[in-house]
Design a protein around this motif. Structure first.
Motif, PDB file in Angstrom:
ATOM      1  N   LEU A   1       4.816  11.081  11.274  1.00 45.70           N
ATOM      2  CA  LEU A   1       4.205   9.908  10.640  1.00 45.70           C
ATOM      3  C   LEU A   1       3.587   8.962  11.664  1.00 45.70           C
ATOM      4  N   SER A   2       4.149   8.881  12.855  1.00 47.87           N
ATOM      5  CA  SER A   2       3.612   7.962  13.867  1.00 47.87           C
ATOM      6  C   SER A   2       2.280   8.429  14.429  1.00 47.87           C
ATOM      7  N   THR A   3       1.874   9.680  14.111  1.00 49.99           N
ATOM      8  CA  THR A   3       0.562  10.164  14.561  1.00 49.99           C
ATOM      9  C   THR A   3      -0.531   9.934  13.527  1.00 49.99           C
ATOM     10  N   ILE A   4      -0.146   9.513  12.319  1.00 49.90           N
ATOM     11  CA  ILE A   4      -1.127   9.374  11.236  1.00 49.90           C
ATOM     12  C   ILE A   4      -2.024   8.170  11.430  1.00 49.90           C
ATOM     13  N   ASP A   5      -1.456   7.063  11.882  1.00 48.37           N
ATOM     14  CA  ASP A   5      -2.211   5.824  12.032  1.00 48.37           C
ATOM     15  C   ASP A   5      -1.889   5.219  13.382  1.00 48.37           C
ATOM     16  N   ALA A   6      -2.941   4.825  14.118  1.00 48.85           N
ATOM     17  CA  ALA A   6      -2.747   4.276  15.465  1.00 48.85           C
ATOM     18  C   ALA A   6      -1.956   2.976  15.454  1.00 48.85           C
TER      19      ALA A   6
ATOM     20  N   LYS B   1       5.760  10.418   0.824  1.00 48.76           N
ATOM     21  CA  LYS B   1       5.204   9.204   0.223  1.00 48.76           C
ATOM     22  C   LYS B   1       5.652   8.008   1.052  1.00 48.76           C
ATOM     23  N   ILE B   2       4.696   7.255   1.588  1.00 46.33           N
ATOM     24  CA  ILE B   2       4.995   6.113   2.451  1.00 46.33           C
ATOM     25  C   ILE B   2       4.592   4.835   1.738  1.00 46.33           C
ATOM     26  N   SER B   3       5.533   3.932   1.522  1.00 51.87           N
ATOM     27  CA  SER B   3       5.234   2.615   0.954  1.00 51.87           C
ATOM     28  C   SER B   3       5.141   1.631   2.110  1.00 51.87           C
ATOM     29  N   ILE B   4       3.912   1.255   2.456  1.00 46.52           N
ATOM     30  CA  ILE B   4       3.676   0.440   3.637  1.00 46.52           C
ATOM     31  C   ILE B   4       3.891  -1.029   3.286  1.00 46.52           C
ATOM     32  N   PRO B   5       4.824  -1.704   3.959  1.00 41.15           N
ATOM     33  CA  PRO B   5       5.088  -3.107   3.630  1.00 41.15           C
ATOM     34  C   PRO B   5       3.914  -4.005   3.989  1.00 41.15           C
ATOM     35  N   GLU B   6       3.875  -5.162   3.369  1.00 40.31           N
ATOM     36  CA  GLU B   6       2.827  -6.131   3.681  1.00 40.31           C
ATOM     37  C   GLU B   6       2.936  -6.547   5.149  1.00 40.31           C
ATOM     38  N   PRO B   7       1.800  -6.864   5.799  1.00 43.73           N
ATOM     39  CA  PRO B   7       1.863  -7.283   7.198  1.00 43.73           C
ATOM     40  C   PRO B   7       2.675  -8.560   7.364  1.00 43.73           C
ATOM     41  N   GLU B   8       3.210  -8.698   8.558  1.00 46.45           N
ATOM     42  CA  GLU B   8       4.023  -9.885   8.863  1.00 46.45           C
ATOM     43  C   GLU B   8       3.233 -11.163   8.590  1.00 46.45           C
ATOM     44  N   GLU B   9       3.874 -12.097   7.891  1.00 42.81           N
ATOM     45  CA  GLU B   9       3.208 -13.352   7.563  1.00 42.81           C
ATOM     46  C   GLU B   9       3.127 -14.240   8.809  1.00 42.81           C
ATOM     47  N   LEU B  10       1.942 -14.524   9.231  1.00 47.99           N
ATOM     48  CA  LEU B  10       1.750 -15.426  10.356  1.00 47.99           C
ATOM     49  C   LEU B  10       0.851 -16.564   9.902  1.00 47.99           C
TER      50      LEU B  10
ATOM     51  N   GLU C   1       0.843  -1.199   0.000  1.00 48.46           N
ATOM     52  CA  GLU C   1       0.000   0.000   0.000  1.00 48.46           C
ATOM     53  C   GLU C   1       0.876   1.246   0.000  1.00 48.46           C
ATOM     54  N   VAL C   2       0.497   2.232  -0.805  1.00 48.46           N
ATOM     55  CA  VAL C   2       1.227   3.503  -0.854  1.00 48.46           C
ATOM     56  C   VAL C   2       0.317   4.614  -0.350  1.00 48.46           C
ATOM     57  N   MET C   3       0.840   5.427   0.567  1.00 44.43           N
ATOM     58  CA  MET C   3       0.059   6.500   1.161  1.00 44.43           C
ATOM     59  C   MET C   3       0.832   7.804   1.031  1.00 44.43           C
ATOM     60  N   GLU C   4       0.122   8.908   0.802  1.00 47.31           N
ATOM     61  CA  GLU C   4       0.777  10.205   0.674  1.00 47.31           C
ATOM     62  C   GLU C   4       0.266  11.162   1.741  1.00 47.31           C
ATOM     63  N   HIS C   5       1.161  12.037   2.192  1.00 45.90           N
ATOM     64  CA  HIS C   5       0.811  12.999   3.245  1.00 45.90           C
ATOM     65  C   HIS C   5       1.524  14.310   2.951  1.00 45.90           C
ATOM     66  N   ILE C   6       0.798  15.414   3.008  1.00 49.15           N
ATOM     67  CA  ILE C   6       1.381  16.740   2.800  1.00 49.15           C
ATOM     68  C   ILE C   6       1.570  17.415   4.162  1.00 49.15           C
TER      69      ILE C   6
ATOM     70  N   ASN D   1       9.519  14.572  -0.892  1.00 48.86           N
ATOM     71  CA  ASN D   1       9.755  15.250  -2.170  1.00 48.86           C
ATOM     72  C   ASN D   1      10.587  14.378  -3.108  1.00 48.86           C
ATOM     73  N   GLY D   2      10.324  13.044  -3.046  1.00 46.47           N
ATOM     74  CA  GLY D   2      10.975  12.107  -3.949  1.00 46.47           C
ATOM     75  C   GLY D   2      12.345  11.636  -3.510  1.00 46.47           C
ATOM     76  N   GLU D   3      12.801  12.057  -2.332  1.00 42.62           N
ATOM     77  CA  GLU D   3      14.142  11.689  -1.880  1.00 42.62           C
ATOM     78  C   GLU D   3      14.102  11.020  -0.505  1.00 42.62           C
ATOM     79  N   SER D   4      15.082  10.128  -0.262  1.00 46.33           N
ATOM     80  CA  SER D   4      15.218   9.495   1.045  1.00 46.33           C
ATOM     81  C   SER D   4      15.773  10.501   2.054  1.00 46.33           C
ATOM     82  N   VAL D   5      15.311  10.395   3.282  1.00 48.08           N
ATOM     83  CA  VAL D   5      15.780  11.277   4.359  1.00 48.08           C
ATOM     84  C   VAL D   5      16.030  10.429   5.602  1.00 48.08           C
TER      85      VAL D   5
END
Length: 303
Positions: A21-26, A62-71, A2-7, A45-49
């Motif tokens: 970013l840690s305040t965006i989703d519980a 731009k946040i690329s959210i990894p797939e949840p841990e496989e259980l 999943e890809v999410m964007e935040h301004i 802005n397209g660059e790693s920080v």
């Protein structure tokens, strides 16, 4: 993935990126966000920080959210209170005390474990940990949930949540007597900076709206119907605390001196949505659990 964007907006300027970013989703811990940034899954802005990057007004994150841990989520035969089921949707009445989906350290006994044994064909959009789960209610909140049995239905139902066309009405017992019979709480919710396990009203939180009306008044408590316009984590619990009428029994947001109930007195009693395939509106209503009714009877006798 999943890809999410935040301004970045004014209240977030000069804050650390990992904190913002840690305040965006519980469900996002600060350490988890820091790891995503280090792994290059967060771009500004397209660059790693770095995690301690100080945010500037208008930064595009731009946040690329990894797939949840496989259980290994094991199907478990259990009695489920199914209100409706067809080839696309299940509506289930979750008992209080049951967790909705597995998590690391809590792999069994959840609603998902029971659903997998019951129908075996759930939507895969939310990954292996949350198959079919379109929305959640808290462990100690009882009531109705809609579950998608295929990806077609899942997308249709999620779109209705985004468009705010799903009917979700809850009954809650709160401390005190609000002065008005009707009201709307419009206050943004995000992670509490002082307690990472809690949510709070914060300037840089996500838009959250709750409509309420008083159903009955007692000596020191009130029975309230809350209707969700949005669906943020702990929304009703946080909003009612914010206006000074916290939920009875709420161990996180309520006072210690409260009614003899294990967990918040909150029940998701009405759920309505447009059926993803027939496109007809359907609505379901579930009675409050016996423990909730016992508390009401106690309050009625001690007005």
């Amino acid at each position: 993935m999943e890809v999410m964007e935040h301004i970045i907006h004014e209240q977030e300027v000069s804050e650390r990126l990992d904190k913002v970013l840690s305040t965006i989703d519980a469900g996002w811990s600060r350490s988890q966000v820091q790891q995503w940034i280090k792994d290059g899954q967060v771009l500004v802005n397209g660059e790693s920080v770095k995690p301690n990057y100080k945010c500037a007004l208008g930064d595009a994150v731009k946040i690329s959210i990894p797939e949840p841990e496989e259980l290994d989520v094991v199907p478990e035969a259990m009695e489920l209170d199914i209100y409706y089921e067809d080839e696309d949707v299940v509506v289930v009445n979750k008992p209080r005390g049951m967790v909705v989906h597995p998590a690391p350290g809590h792999p069994s006994g959840t609603l998902v474990n029971g659903l997998m044994a019951h129908c075996k064909d759930l939507s895969g959009i939310n990954g292996v940990l949350r198959p079919g789960i379109v929305h959640r209610i808290d462990k100690d909140t009882s009531g109705l949930l809609m579950v998608a049995k295929n990806d077609f239905s899942h997308e249709k139902l999620v779109n209705q949540l985004v468009e705010k066309t799903v009917t979700r009405k809850y009954k809650a017992i709160v401390h005190g007597n609000p002065p008005h019979d009707y009201g709307t709480i419009d206050a943004p919710i995000g992670r509490d900076s002082k307690d990472r396990q809690s949510m709070a009203i914060v300037d840089n939180g996500r838009n959250a709206v709750t409509h309420f009306r008083i159903l009955d008044r007692y000596k020191d408590y009130s029975l309230v119907e809350c209707e969700l316009e949005t669906g943020r984590t702990h929304q009703i619990r946080v909003h009612m605390k914010y206006i000074g009428y916290p939920l009875a029994g709420d161990p996180k947001y309520g006072p210690r001196k409260t009614l003899p109930i294990d967990g918040q007195a909150l029940h998701a009693g009405v759920l309505g949505f447009i059926h993803p395939r027939t496109e007809e509106y359907v609505e379901f209503e579930a009675d409050e659990p016996e423990e909730f009714k016992e508390i009401i009877r106690f309050l009625e006798l001690n007005r």
